[in-house]
Scaffold this motif. Sequence first.
Motif, PDB file in Angstrom:
ATOM      1  N   HIS A   1      -8.411   2.430   1.516  1.00 40.09           N
ATOM      2  CA  HIS A   1      -9.472   3.259   1.645  1.00 40.09           C
ATOM      3  C   HIS A   1      -9.127   4.621   1.992  1.00 40.09           C
ATOM      4  CE1 HIS A   1     -13.098   4.765   3.693  1.00 40.09           C
ATOM      5  NE2 HIS A   1     -13.895   4.042   3.014  1.00 40.09           N
TER       6      HIS A   1
ATOM      7  N   HIS B   1       0.230   3.853  -2.713  1.00 42.68           N
ATOM      8  CA  HIS B   1      -0.972   4.508  -2.744  1.00 42.68           C
ATOM      9  C   HIS B   1      -1.100   5.420  -1.721  1.00 42.68           C
ATOM     10  CE1 HIS B   1      -2.170   1.446  -5.508  1.00 42.68           C
ATOM     11  NE2 HIS B   1      -1.662   0.501  -4.666  1.00 42.68           N
TER      12      HIS B   1
ATOM     13  N   GLN C   1      -9.481  -5.461   2.521  1.00 44.63           N
ATOM     14  CA  GLN C   1      -9.347  -6.810   1.910  1.00 44.63           C
ATOM     15  C   GLN C   1     -10.376  -7.402   1.726  1.00 44.63           C
ATOM     16  OE1 GLN C   1      -5.620  -8.940   2.778  1.00 44.63           O
ATOM     17  NE2 GLN C   1      -7.205 -10.829   3.214  1.00 44.63           N
ATOM     18  N   SER C   2     -10.696  -7.859   0.716  1.00 43.35           N
ATOM     19  CA  SER C   2     -11.983  -8.765   0.118  1.00 43.35           C
ATOM     20  C   SER C   2     -11.931 -10.085   0.569  1.00 43.35           C
ATOM     21  CB  SER C   2     -12.084  -8.510  -1.336  1.00 43.35           C
ATOM     22  OG  SER C   2     -11.206  -9.179  -2.074  1.00 43.35           O
TER      23      SER C   2
ATOM     24  N   LYS D   1      -8.456  -8.977  -2.767  1.00 42.55           N
ATOM     25  CA  LYS D   1      -7.948  -7.968  -3.231  1.00 42.55           C
ATOM     26  C   LYS D   1      -7.909  -6.988  -2.070  1.00 42.55           C
ATOM     27  CE  LYS D   1      -9.571  -8.554  -7.690  1.00 42.55           C
ATOM     28  NZ  LYS D   1     -11.139  -8.399  -8.816  1.00 42.55           N
ATOM     29  N   LYS D   2      -6.725  -5.931  -2.197  1.00 43.68           N
ATOM     30  CA  LYS D   2      -6.302  -4.929  -1.030  1.00 43.68           C
ATOM     31  C   LYS D   2      -6.751  -3.822  -1.465  1.00 43.68           C
ATOM     32  CE  LYS D   2      -3.086  -7.929   1.219  1.00 43.68           C
ATOM     33  NZ  LYS D   2      -2.887  -8.805  -0.035  1.00 43.68           N
ATOM     34  N   GLU D   3      -7.325  -2.847  -1.116  1.00 42.84           N
ATOM     35  CA  GLU D   3      -7.331  -1.309  -1.303  1.00 42.84           C
ATOM     36  C   GLU D   3      -7.279  -0.525  -0.173  1.00 42.84           C
ATOM     37  OE1 GLU D   3     -11.328   1.376  -2.737  1.00 42.84           O
ATOM     38  OE2 GLU D   3     -11.495  -0.817  -2.603  1.00 42.84           O
TER      39      GLU D   3
ATOM     40  N   MET E   1       0.792  -1.156  -0.107  1.00 36.17           N
ATOM     41  CA  MET E   1       0.111  -0.077   0.114  1.00 36.17           C
ATOM     42  C   MET E   1       0.834   1.245   0.009  1.00 36.17           C
ATOM     43  SD  MET E   1      -3.329  -0.830  -0.215  1.00 36.17           S
ATOM     44  CE  MET E   1      -2.992  -2.259  -1.197  1.00 36.17           C
TER      45      MET E   1
ATOM     46  N   VAL F   1      -7.287  -0.126   5.389  1.00 35.24           N
ATOM     47  CA  VAL F   1      -6.947  -1.140   4.143  1.00 35.24           C
ATOM     48  C   VAL F   1      -8.029  -2.036   4.217  1.00 35.24           C
ATOM     49  CG1 VAL F   1      -5.524  -2.796   2.788  1.00 35.24           C
ATOM     50  CG2 VAL F   1      -4.506  -0.648   4.009  1.00 35.24           C
TER      51      VAL F   1
END
Length: 100
Positions: free
Chosen positions: A85, A28, A73-74, A81-83, A25, A71
């Motif tokens: 936030h 990002h 994680q689905s 998948k990680k995003e 991350m 962060v």
Amino acid sequence: MPMMCGGTSEAKEATPEIQAICDEMKPHAEEKAGQKYDVFTAKQYTSQVVAGTNFFIKVHVGGDDHIHMRVFQSLPHAGLKKELHSIQTAKAHQDPISYF
């Protein structure tokens, strides 16, 4: 103590798995913060089970400076998948990790 669905866990010391999330991350977080970090070391984290997992991570970014990252994680069926936030900047080591 088991984690209640929807609630956040107690703060724990960062693990190698949490550091790996931070490493992934970092670009990002730098983009969201508008700056580059020479140091990016996970210190503590909490987690929240939702339709996946939210990780709230305290990250040392050099000197006395820290940021908090959220962060998501689905679930495995969605590919884990990680995003990134959101982030909170201008944090100190003693600042507790809270929901944001």
